[in-house]
Scaffold this active site. Structure first.
Site, PDB file in Angstrom:
ATOM      1  N   LYS A   1     -21.665  16.443  10.643  1.00 35.39           N
ATOM      2  CA  LYS A   1     -20.587  16.770  11.574  1.00 35.39           C
ATOM      3  C   LYS A   1     -20.074  15.539  12.323  1.00 35.39           C
ATOM      4  CE  LYS A   1     -17.718  19.390  13.736  1.00 35.39           C
ATOM      5  NZ  LYS A   1     -16.507  19.797  13.012  1.00 35.39           N
TER       6      LYS A   1
ATOM      7  N   SER B   1       0.830  -1.205   0.000  1.00 31.29           N
ATOM      8  CA  SER B   1       0.000   0.000   0.000  1.00 31.29           C
ATOM      9  C   SER B   1       0.865   1.256   0.000  1.00 31.29           C
ATOM     10  CB  SER B   1      -0.975  -0.033   1.177  1.00 31.29           C
ATOM     11  OG  SER B   1      -2.099   0.770   0.909  1.00 31.29           O
TER      12      SER B   1
END
Length: 336
Positions: A200, A148
């Site tokens: 949020k 990765s």
């Protein structure tokens, strides 16, 4: 909470307090000492030191760099963990290589499952800057794992070397969180959230994610994924289709990586150094590694766990106390 957990929590809290005191005291002492030494010598000190691997010509040198561990900007080691990968220090090493005219080539040793999207991009961009502005070649020596983000930073290299047992690949992006809302509800725990907007508390661990929220995050991850693909396209001179044939998150060994054109050859560190010496006429030149002295906090960290008899449960609690990071996008293979 049983007695063992209370003891573990108390031990972790004590360790955290001691760590904060030691880190603060060392920072103050180190700052005063360094400042005084600089005033006395009229020079600016650096944390970098050099360790000669192979003595030789000092004007034709090969620098060996190490990325060992998760690529995350976590700062210096705390009391709970010994020093590992230090992002600021590694970026400083790259800058030193760029400025050092005696360095004619770089061998980057990667033993990492990857890490943060931002940190991986910073390393990649700095390597490209060194190559483009100085013409210094970079070879990569992959260790047990270079997956990765570990592959992301290797992609610009002129050559990538692996062993047949190297784990690499895992090309993609991941973002994870834990949802313990149902478990908390079972024990009568209620969460009160006051927020300024509907998104949020996105990826909140106390509730299920909505379809809209998932779509927002997926768009972000897709963008970072395409950036990853572009990096490999450029670094490995492959087409988008060729990269995406393997860029589905799969892990592969070194042999498979060579067959997929994601690596060039087989070899260990000494073989990579020899290849650079042969390819760029650097035989007889000095080979060195950068290093840095450990501070008192990191040295104490290596003994703290055994001194307090820290078991896995205590370590888990201490990690929760010392880390406060929300979910974020990662170029990472394995546990987040």
């Amino acid at each position: 909470m049983n007695k063992k957990r209370w003891i573990a929590l108390l031990a972790a809290a004590i360790l955290l307090a001691i760590s904060l005191v030691i880190n603060s005291a060392f920072t103050i002492l180190q700052s005063d000492f360094t400042s005084g030494f600089d005033d006395w010598t009229g020079t600016e000190q650096t944390a970098l030191s050099e360790h000669v691997v192979e003595p030789g010509n000092g004007s034709n040198r090969i620098a060996v760099l190490n990325v060992d561990g998760a690529i995350q900007d976590t700062g210096e080691a705390s009391l709970f963990s010994a020093a590992g990968y230090n992002h600021d220090l590694f970026m400083e090493q790259l800058q030193a290589i760029k400025e050092d005219s005696s360095v004619k080539g770089v061998v980057l040793k990667v033993n990492s499952p990857g890490g943060g999207v931002v940190e991986s991009a910073q390393i990649h961009d700095k390597i490209k800057e060194i190559q483009d502005e100085t013409g210094k070649p970079l070879y990569v020596s992959m260790g047990a794992i270079a997956a990765s983000g570990g592959y992301y930073i290797a992609a610009p290299a002129e050559k990538i070397f692996v062993s047949e047992e190297t784990l690499t690949g895992s090309i993609g992006v991941i973002m994870q969180s834990v949802n313990y809302g149902e478990l908390a509800e079972r024990y009568g725990v209620n969460f009160v959230t006051i927020k300024s907007g509907p998104y949020k508390d996105i990826m909140s661990p106390t509730r299920e994610m909505t379809d809209d929220e998932r779509a927002l995050l997926q768009e972000m991850l897709d963008s970072s994924y395409e950036e990853f693909v572009d990096v490999i396209e450029e670094g490995r001179d492959m087409t988008e289709a060729e990269v995406k044939e393997y860029a589905d998150g799969r892990i592969m060994n070194g042999r498979q990586a060579v067959e997929a054109n994601l690596a060039d050859d087989f070899g260990f560190e000494e073989d990579v150094i020899q290849a650079m010496q042969d390819d760029f006429d650097l035989a007889g030149g000095e080979v060195f590694e950068y290093g840095a002295s450990e501070n008192w906090s990191s040295l104490f960290a290596m003994k703290a766990g055994s001194f307090f008899g820290m078991d896995m449960e205590t370590k888990f609690i201490s990690d929760m106390l010392s880390q406060n990071s929300g979910p974020r996008m990662m170029y990472l293979y394995g546990e987040n």
